[in-house]
Write an enzyme that holds these catalytic residues in place. Sequence first.
Site, PDB file in Angstrom:
ATOM      1  N   VAL A 238       2.754  -0.531   4.457  1.00  0.00           N
ATOM      2  CA  VAL A 238       3.563  -0.138   5.606  1.00  0.00           C
ATOM      3  C   VAL A 238       3.418   1.367   5.748  1.00  0.00           C
ATOM      4  CG1 VAL A 238       5.221  -2.050   5.582  1.00  0.00           C
ATOM      5  CG2 VAL A 238       5.653  -0.019   4.178  1.00  0.00           C
ATOM      6  N   SER A 239       3.699   1.882   6.934  1.00  0.00           N
ATOM      7  CA  SER A 239       3.431   3.293   7.211  1.00  0.00           C
ATOM      8  C   SER A 239       4.475   4.255   6.669  1.00  0.00           C
ATOM      9  CB  SER A 239       3.297   3.509   8.716  1.00  0.00           C
ATOM     10  OG  SER A 239       2.218   2.751   9.200  1.00  0.00           O
ATOM     11  N   THR A 240       5.725   3.809   6.544  1.00  0.00           N
ATOM     12  CA  THR A 240       6.774   4.717   6.090  1.00  0.00           C
ATOM     13  C   THR A 240       7.609   4.064   4.998  1.00  0.00           C
ATOM     14  OG1 THR A 240       8.456   3.955   7.654  1.00  0.00           O
ATOM     15  CG2 THR A 240       6.955   5.686   8.426  1.00  0.00           C
TER      16      THR A 240
ATOM     17  N   GLN B 165      10.153   1.281   6.004  1.00  0.00           N
ATOM     18  CA  GLN B 165       9.711  -0.058   6.384  1.00  0.00           C
ATOM     19  C   GLN B 165       9.642  -0.962   5.159  1.00  0.00           C
ATOM     20  OE1 GLN B 165       6.087   1.393   8.298  1.00  0.00           O
ATOM     21  NE2 GLN B 165       6.832   0.577  10.248  1.00  0.00           N
TER      22      GLN B 165
END
Length: 181
Positions: free
Chosen positions: A9-11, A14
């Site tokens: 996931v990007s962050t 998340q």
Amino acid sequence: MRLFGYARVSTSQQSLDVQLKTLKEAGVRKDRIFSDKATGSNLNRSGLELLRLKVEEGDVILIKKLDRLGRNTEDMITLIKEFDAMGVSIRFLDDGISTEGTMGKMVVTILSAVADAERQRILERTNEGRLEAKAKGVRFGRKPSVDRKAVRSLHAQGVGATEIANRLKIGRSTVYKVLTD
């Protein structure tokens, strides 16, 4: 053939839960799932690095979606070639594609290019919207926290930069920046 899994996931806000559940349901053992909470635009991710070290010829990496491996065509091709050189295949579960075989590699490359083009279009639209908003007077960034009038007033009274900085609880460099603007 051993199954490995990769999730990203990007962050940090998340959740990886859906991806991890999908990988476990596909038969990947928990100790063979590697994950990252980091942007896909950087290939230096700790989970990806560990995965690279663990896989061997004949292994298969399962990934829920194509864009979970990388964010642009160049990075995707780099990773696919790297794993291919090791004799490791990649299967993208939701997309129903695999790097196994020549056609699979071609399809992955094409889909990566399409995903990259879509991201570029999104960036273009975002930038156009930002420019339009600026033209309408919308200001971006945080609000100025320095009382510029107070800085100039104190300076006009002969107070030095260090004293102005101390009184207003700001950095001396900020005082100088206000005075030279």
